[in-house]
Design a protein around this motif. Structure first.
Motif, PDB file in Angstrom:
ATOM      1  N   UNK A   1     -16.666 -35.586  26.851  1.00  0.00           N
ATOM      2  CA  UNK A   1     -17.763 -35.379  25.915  1.00  0.00           C
ATOM      3  C   UNK A   1     -17.942 -34.085  25.385  1.00  0.00           C
ATOM      4  N   UNK A   2     -17.598 -33.030  26.306  1.00  0.00           N
ATOM      5  CA  UNK A   2     -17.460 -31.699  25.851  1.00  0.00           C
ATOM      6  C   UNK A   2     -16.346 -31.207  25.372  1.00  0.00           C
ATOM      7  N   UNK A   3     -15.477 -31.748  24.800  1.00  0.00           N
ATOM      8  CA  UNK A   3     -14.377 -31.295  24.000  1.00  0.00           C
ATOM      9  C   UNK A   3     -14.364 -31.519  22.400  1.00  0.00           C
ATOM     10  N   UNK A   4     -14.182 -30.203  22.024  1.00  0.00           N
ATOM     11  CA  UNK A   4     -14.190 -30.180  20.492  1.00  0.00           C
ATOM     12  C   UNK A   4     -12.826 -30.819  19.839  1.00  0.00           C
TER      13      UNK A   4
ATOM     14  N   UNK B   1     -11.257 -30.681  34.062  1.00  0.00           N
ATOM     15  CA  UNK B   1     -12.837 -30.264  33.894  1.00  0.00           C
ATOM     16  C   UNK B   1     -12.626 -29.007  33.931  1.00  0.00           C
ATOM     17  N   UNK B   2     -11.936 -28.235  34.656  1.00  0.00           N
ATOM     18  CA  UNK B   2     -11.753 -26.586  34.708  1.00  0.00           C
ATOM     19  C   UNK B   2     -11.378 -26.129  33.392  1.00  0.00           C
ATOM     20  N   UNK B   3     -10.541 -26.995  32.877  1.00  0.00           N
ATOM     21  CA  UNK B   3     -10.064 -26.196  31.454  1.00  0.00           C
ATOM     22  C   UNK B   3     -10.967 -26.449  30.386  1.00  0.00           C
ATOM     23  N   UNK B   4     -11.725 -27.642  30.379  1.00  0.00           N
ATOM     24  CA  UNK B   4     -12.679 -27.842  29.454  1.00  0.00           C
ATOM     25  C   UNK B   4     -13.801 -26.860  29.673  1.00  0.00           C
ATOM     26  N   UNK B   5     -14.295 -26.573  30.893  1.00  0.00           N
ATOM     27  CA  UNK B   5     -15.311 -25.490  31.294  1.00  0.00           C
ATOM     28  C   UNK B   5     -14.620 -24.125  30.686  1.00  0.00           C
ATOM     29  N   UNK B   6     -13.684 -23.792  30.939  1.00  0.00           N
ATOM     30  CA  UNK B   6     -12.931 -22.535  30.388  1.00  0.00           C
ATOM     31  C   UNK B   6     -13.092 -22.423  29.036  1.00  0.00           C
TER      32      UNK B   6
ATOM     33  N   UNK C   1     -26.427 -38.449  13.926  1.00  0.00           N
ATOM     34  CA  UNK C   1     -26.871 -37.311  14.427  1.00  0.00           C
ATOM     35  C   UNK C   1     -25.808 -36.066  14.522  1.00  0.00           C
ATOM     36  N   UNK C   2     -26.071 -35.069  13.974  1.00  0.00           N
ATOM     37  CA  UNK C   2     -25.023 -34.042  13.871  1.00  0.00           C
ATOM     38  C   UNK C   2     -25.581 -33.063  14.928  1.00  0.00           C
ATOM     39  N   UNK C   3     -24.654 -32.694  15.838  1.00  0.00           N
ATOM     40  CA  UNK C   3     -25.001 -31.912  17.029  1.00  0.00           C
ATOM     41  C   UNK C   3     -24.004 -30.795  17.374  1.00  0.00           C
ATOM     42  N   UNK C   4     -24.175 -29.870  18.233  1.00  0.00           N
ATOM     43  CA  UNK C   4     -23.310 -28.720  18.611  1.00  0.00           C
ATOM     44  C   UNK C   4     -22.609 -28.769  19.738  1.00  0.00           C
ATOM     45  N   UNK C   5     -21.617 -28.325  20.342  1.00  0.00           N
ATOM     46  CA  UNK C   5     -21.220 -28.324  21.799  1.00  0.00           C
ATOM     47  C   UNK C   5     -21.274 -26.830  22.427  1.00  0.00           C
ATOM     48  N   UNK C   6     -21.507 -25.821  21.725  1.00  0.00           N
ATOM     49  CA  UNK C   6     -21.589 -24.484  22.385  1.00  0.00           C
ATOM     50  C   UNK C   6     -22.719 -23.645  21.803  1.00  0.00           C
ATOM     51  N   UNK C   7     -22.735 -22.366  21.908  1.00  0.00           N
ATOM     52  CA  UNK C   7     -23.623 -21.395  21.520  1.00  0.00           C
ATOM     53  C   UNK C   7     -23.194 -20.974  20.077  1.00  0.00           C
ATOM     54  N   UNK C   8     -23.766 -21.602  19.056  1.00  0.00           N
ATOM     55  CA  UNK C   8     -23.260 -21.497  17.791  1.00  0.00           C
ATOM     56  C   UNK C   8     -23.679 -20.106  16.977  1.00  0.00           C
ATOM     57  N   UNK C   9     -22.736 -19.330  16.535  1.00  0.00           N
ATOM     58  CA  UNK C   9     -23.129 -18.118  15.645  1.00  0.00           C
ATOM     59  C   UNK C   9     -24.181 -18.488  14.408  1.00  0.00           C
ATOM     60  N   UNK C  10     -25.090 -17.640  14.274  1.00  0.00           N
ATOM     61  CA  UNK C  10     -26.159 -17.845  13.274  1.00  0.00           C
ATOM     62  C   UNK C  10     -25.690 -17.793  11.759  1.00  0.00           C
ATOM     63  N   UNK C  11     -24.673 -16.786  11.381  1.00  0.00           N
ATOM     64  CA  UNK C  11     -24.403 -16.768  10.076  1.00  0.00           C
ATOM     65  C   UNK C  11     -23.245 -17.604   9.608  1.00  0.00           C
TER      66      UNK C  11
END
Length: 470
Positions: A233-236, A160-165, A403-413
């Motif tokens: 569920x948070x692993x890409x 869990x710590x690895x995934x969070x990092x 549904x297509x969704x994102x796992x983190x703060x995605x860059x705009x460009x």
């Protein structure tokens, strides 16, 4: 330990638990809460059956303990003459094998069990157990008990710590991102951080993929569906990287589902009558930072779909709600916010005061084939034993099978390029009726590979994943 007697007692306990959930089919919050208190019974039974070397039967109980509130509510959305009303009989492994064969999928299902449920002690590290089952497209089942304790000791961090990092590292961007509120610290990225893939991606590949590599298809166009569990569920998975440097998405076409059974239900959902229009929204005008690339993204996609995008002042919650129920494709390029305490408060933000929450989406009746949430953290929410409570789950329960969704703060460009490429790939598949690989998952894979050429760091191309029907 008398495992056979324990197995019988646990099966009887589960039968009682499932009777207690009867009548709560339309009350998801109550079912999820009740299941959280019951989940340990399913986990212990998994461990007992694995101790007895009953690996397929352990998969049955793993699946029986997954997404039951979700499946009950999803089944209620389907016509009774299309599929029998959902009930909670014991899951049979033959049903799971049939899903893999009928949909021509390789299914990878993980089980993360917290604590040593059937041991008399808990070591400081390795106190969790991690199982993985692979069902081939021919229905063959393979099982591995992953050596989590050894991996955590070698890695120096818990899973869990690895995934969070990893999440924190992938969320850092040198450009504008599609998050709200904009409160994440933005330290300038060093040259190494801009170019180097996080080591956690190789570490997670070693744990999650390497032990099952031989069971995965050799054809990169063959579809692999991952059933992650809890923190997984948070692993890409698309960005997991083997030692040679190759990413998993270069080897496989990937999608996700909350459970194996849900694949059957979303496929049925995909066959229901669909809307005749398309709804494209980009860069709502409000008090949040402007997303100019999201606006151009919406215009480009609207042009491809031969419709008009709602941007700026026209991109309001009211206008969305007026059109969303008739839409076949819904594409929302805007700010997103997730809530890991109350997942139903995760939302898409038009402004700081105007948000469309997961709770509101649950009440909608959609006719969409596909929903694309081109915003930050739209795959996140509250992680429970019943799955991730958030935007993706709500859109599926509202009637959208994919549904297509994102796992983190995605860059705009970078996100804008990926999304436009996705629709080009999707439309090319439709035009070429002889194309063998026409799923959304194939189109998303090709757009990731294209974006990777110009923006090689996985933070720029690996955040998005397809959940549900392919």
């Amino acid at each position: 330990m008398q495992y056979a007697l324990a197995e019988q007692a646990l099966m009887e306990a589960i039968a009682i638990w499932e009777k207690l959930r009867v009548g709560l089919e339309d009350r998801e919050a109550y079912r999820v809460s009740l299941f959280e208190t019951q989940n340990i019974t399913y986990e212990i039974l998994q461990q007992v059956r694995i101790a007895l070397k009953k690996y397929p039967e352990a998969l049955e109980v793993a699946e029986q303990g997954r997404s039951r509130a979700f499946l009950a509510l999803l089944a209620s959305k389907l016509p009774r003459n299309d599929l029998p009303q959902y009930a909670e009989p014991p899951v049979k492994v033959q049903q799971l094998q049939q899903i893999a064969r009928e949909q021509n999928l390789t299914i990878v299902s993980y089980g993360l069990i917290s604590g040593s449920a059937i041991a008399d002690y808990q070591p400081m590290r390795g106190s969790s157990t991690l199982y993985v089952w692979v069902i081939s497209a021919k229905g063959e089942i393979s099982f591995q008990n992953l050596n989590l304790e050894s991996w955590e000791t070698e890695n120096g961090l818990l899973l869990t710590e690895t995934i969070q990092k990893l999440q924190e590292r992938l969320s850092r961007s040198s450009g504008t991102i599609r998050d709200f509120p904009v409160s994440l610290p933005r330290k300038p990225l060093s040259a190494a951080e801009r170019d180097q893939s996080p080591d956690e991606l190789k570490h997670l590949y070693q744990l999650l993929i390497q032990p099952i590599e031989t069971f995965l298809p050799k054809d990169p166009n063959a579809q692999v569906v991952f059933i992650p569990h809890k923190a997984l569920a948070l692993v890409p998975f698309a960005a997991l990287r083997e030692q040679s440097g190759k990413y998993l998405i270069e080897k496989h076409t990937i999608s996700y589902a909350p459970s194996i059974q849900s694949l059957r239900f979303t496929q049925k959902l995909a066959k229901l009558p669909k809307g005749s229009t398309n709804l494209i929204i980009g860069n709502p005008e409000g008090d949040l930072p402007a997303l100019l690339n999201a606006e151009q993204e919406a215009q480009n996609i609207a042009s491809l779909l031969k419709t008009r995008a709602m941007i700026g002042q026209a991109a309001t919650k009211i206008n969305l709600l007026q059109q969303i129920s008739q839409a076949n494709i819904i594409h929302l390029a805007m700010h997103g916010v997730f809530n890991d305490i109350d997942g139903l408060e995760s939302a898409l933000a038009f402004s700081s005061q105007s948000k469309l929450t997961a709770k509101e989406i649950l009440k909608l009746k959609l006719q969409a084939n596909l929903v694309v949430l081109s915003a930050c953290n739209t795959a996140q929410g509250k992680i429970t034993g019943d799955g991730v409570i958030g935007l993706a789950r709500s859109f599926i329960l509202a009637g959208a099978p994919s549904v297509i969704v994102s796992l983190w703060y995605v860059p705009d460009a970078e996100t804008s390029q990926l999304m436009v490429d996705f629709y080009k790939n999707m439309l090319n598949n439709r035009l070429n009726r002889q194309a063998q690989h026409q799923s959304y998952a194939h189109a998303l894979r090709r757009s990731m590979l294209t974006t990777m050429i110009n923006y090689p760091h996985p933070r720029n191309w690996a955040a998005f994943g397809l959940i549900g029907a392919l």
